[in-house]
Write an enzyme that holds these catalytic residues in place. Structure first.
Site, mmCIF file in Angstrom:
data_model
loop_
_atom_site.group_PDB
_atom_site.id
_atom_site.type_symbol
_atom_site.label_atom_id
_atom_site.label_comp_id
_atom_site.label_asym_id
_atom_site.label_seq_id
_atom_site.Cartn_x
_atom_site.Cartn_y
_atom_site.Cartn_z
ATOM 1 N N LYS A 198 0.869 -1.183 0.000
ATOM 2 C CA LYS A 198 0.000 0.000 0.000
ATOM 3 C C LYS A 198 0.899 1.224 0.000
ATOM 4 C CE LYS A 198 -3.628 0.372 0.002
ATOM 5 N NZ LYS A 198 -4.516 0.641 -1.135
ATOM 6 N N HIS A 325 -9.868 -7.353 -4.766
ATOM 7 C CA HIS A 325 -9.553 -6.302 -3.798
ATOM 8 C C HIS A 325 -10.022 -6.701 -2.404
ATOM 9 C CE1 HIS A 325 -11.234 -2.689 -1.653
ATOM 10 N NE2 HIS A 325 -10.007 -2.266 -1.866
HETATM 11 O O1 LIG Z 1 -7.275 -0.189 4.167
HETATM 12 C C1 LIG Z 1 -6.581 0.553 3.470
HETATM 13 O O2 LIG Z 1 -5.832 1.402 3.919
HETATM 14 C C2 LIG Z 1 -6.628 0.327 1.997
HETATM 15 O O3 LIG Z 1 -6.045 1.367 1.319
HETATM 16 C C3 LIG Z 1 -8.038 0.121 1.554
HETATM 17 O O4 LIG Z 1 -8.801 1.090 2.142
HETATM 18 C C4 LIG Z 1 -8.226 0.109 0.065
HETATM 19 O O5 LIG Z 1 -9.581 0.045 -0.221
HETATM 20 C C5 LIG Z 1 -7.653 -1.031 -0.632
HETATM 21 O O6 LIG Z 1 -6.962 -1.895 0.095
HETATM 22 C C6 LIG Z 1 -7.087 -0.800 -2.007
HETATM 23 O O7 LIG Z 1 -6.574 -1.725 -2.573
HETATM 24 O O8 LIG Z 1 -7.212 0.302 -2.537
HETATM 25 MG MG LIG Z 2 -6.328 -0.587 -4.457
#
Ligand SMILES: O=C([O-])[C@@H](O)[C@@H](O)[C@H](O)[C@@H](O)C(=O)[O-]
Ligand SMILES: [Mg+2]
Length: 429
Positions: A198, A325
């Site tokens: 991420k 996802h």
């Molecule tokens: O949980 C998080 O911080 C992620 O960024 C999530 O909110 C996203 O929806 C996700 O994992 C993504 O692949 O964009």
């Molecule tokens: Mg994503």
């Protein structure tokens, strides 16, 4: 009509579950995050379970749907969508702005409603499967694989929340060495062999260095980077160029179909999304413009397991890849993800899952990854059972909360550490 399949009662239980201090471009995860557990009880005495987002805007739509569903057959899955259109109304929260924590593109009434329906659809499928003695994958046409592969979901993170929350022993990961240490543990303990980081948290060069370090540690293994649309077209192209030899795909480098199409035109690195294509209405333009080469399905977004399979058919038709996802979720949703993934021939990539970060659950036996994979259950329904004591305890936490944790807001959580923090303008870099 088999009256045993009629729905006698629908129970909705909002809960708060522990979440570690995982960083993303909007901020950081709160110590506790809301989920909604849906139980559908049939006249035949069978209970089916489902799970979805639990913020107030979802609860507001789930309540009238729960009431309206009573008396209808658990097998009427197509009718569920018409019913939701009829009774849920348009949420006041649908403001066409990017949501405050889900990072799923703009928030529309359609998306909110489909996310609510997904929890009900899964609960109905679980109840139907248990009633018929069939696993959910059989209700979707049958599994085409016995095991489903998942990918390690790496996050920059702090060692602990600034204001309490549950403790864990992962430590901080804020540089390439920390990210590699986290990945090694995921590989050792879960057997994952593909890795997603991420991003959108630090300047792009710092994130490029982390991916390079991963490539050195795990040569030839699939790597992905996802800054949730935080970069400009120029920055996206720069990162793609720097990492083109090691990335399996680049996920949502820039925000929206237009910018994604411009990035795609300038690089050979495949672009994936769970932001610019999350409903059917967003498919035609994105596919026609070649903006994405991989769509990340998510049954919560698309309205359940049947709709996820429809998406798979569309992707197959247009030669677009399919991955999966994940957002913060528990074992009910992981079971649902595994069942649907098992039935889709063209699920070409290891699926995302936040599950290893979730130390709390509402099922009696946690899922166990082996070689990065989950075995597809052949037990009736989803193959998981509700742990009522845990459910009650996590609901108690929700009841006791003064309201601050009931809505996921990663920017607000960040302000606990950095009082001046505001949701960054996009593009951030
Ligand atoms: O949980 C998080 O911080 C992620 O960024 C999530 O909110 C996203 O929806 C996700 O994992 C993504 O692949 O964009
Ligand atoms: Mg994503």
């Amino acid at each position: 009509m088999n009256t045993a399949l009629l729905i006698d009662e629908v129970r909705l239980t909002p809960i708060l579950i522990a979440d570690p201090p995982l960083l993303n471009t909007q901020g950081v995860h709160q110590p506790y995050t809301p989920r909604l557990i849906v139980e559908v009880v049939t006249r035949g005495g069978v209970t089916g379970i489902g799970e979805t987002y639990g913020d107030g805007k979802y609860l507001e739509l789930a309540r009238p749907l729960a009431t309206a569903l009573t008396g209808r057959p658990v097998s009427d899955l197509n009718g569920l969508f018409a019913l939701a259109d009829e009774v849920c109304g348009d949420s006041r929260a649908a403001d066409d702005r990017v949501d405050a924590g889900g990072l799923r593109g703009v928030q529309t009434a359609d998306k909110l409603r489909l996310s609510v329906v997904s929890g009900f659809e899964v609960a109905c499928l679980d109840a139907l499967g248990k009633s018929l003695g069939l696993p959910v994958h059989a209700l979707l046409g049958g599994k085409v694989r016995d095991r489903v592969e998942y990918s390690a979901y790496l996050f920059y993170r702090w060692a602990a929340h600034p204001d309490g929350g549950e403790k864990d022993d992962w430590g901080a990961a804020l540089d390439p060495a920390g990210v590699v240490a986290q990945a090694r543990r995921f590989a050792r303990e879960y057997g994952f062999s593909s890795f997603k980081l991420k991003g959108g948290v630090f300047e792009p060069d710092r994130e490029i260095a982390a991916i390079r370090a991963l490539a050195q540690e795990f040569p030839g293994q699939p790597l992905r980077l996802d800054p949730n649309g935080a970069w400009s077209v120029e920055t996206s192209l720069y990162v793609a160029e720097q990492l083109k030899d090691v990335l399996e795909y680049l996920e949502d480098p820039a925000s929206g179909t237009d910018l994604m199409a411009r990035v795609a035109a300038g690089t050979g690195v495949p672009l994936a999304t769970n932001m610019c294509v999350t409903t059917l209405a967003e498919v035609p333009e994105a596919f026609a413009r070649g903006a994405v080469q991989v769509v990340l399905s998510d049954h919560h977004y698309w309205g359940g397991l049947h709709r996820t399979r429809e998406l798979a058919g569309i992707c197959r038709t247009f030669g677009v890849g399919l991955s999966m996802h994940s957002n913060t979720h528990l074992g009910i949703s992981l079971a649902a993800m595994t069942h649907v993934a098992a039935t889709v021939p063209n699920l070409d990539y290891a699926c995302d899952s936040h599950y290893p970060w979730q130390t709390e659950d509402v099922i009696t036996a946690r899922h166990v990854f082996e070689d990065g994979r989950l075995t597809v259950s052949d037990a009736p329904g989803l193959g998981v059972e509700l742990d009522r004591e845990r459910l009650a305890a996590l609901h108690r936490r929700w009841l006791d909360d003064d309201g601050t944790m009931r809505e996921r807001d990663d920017a607000a959580a960040m302000r606990k550490a950095e009082p001046e923090w505001r949701t960054p303008e996009i593009p951030r870099w």
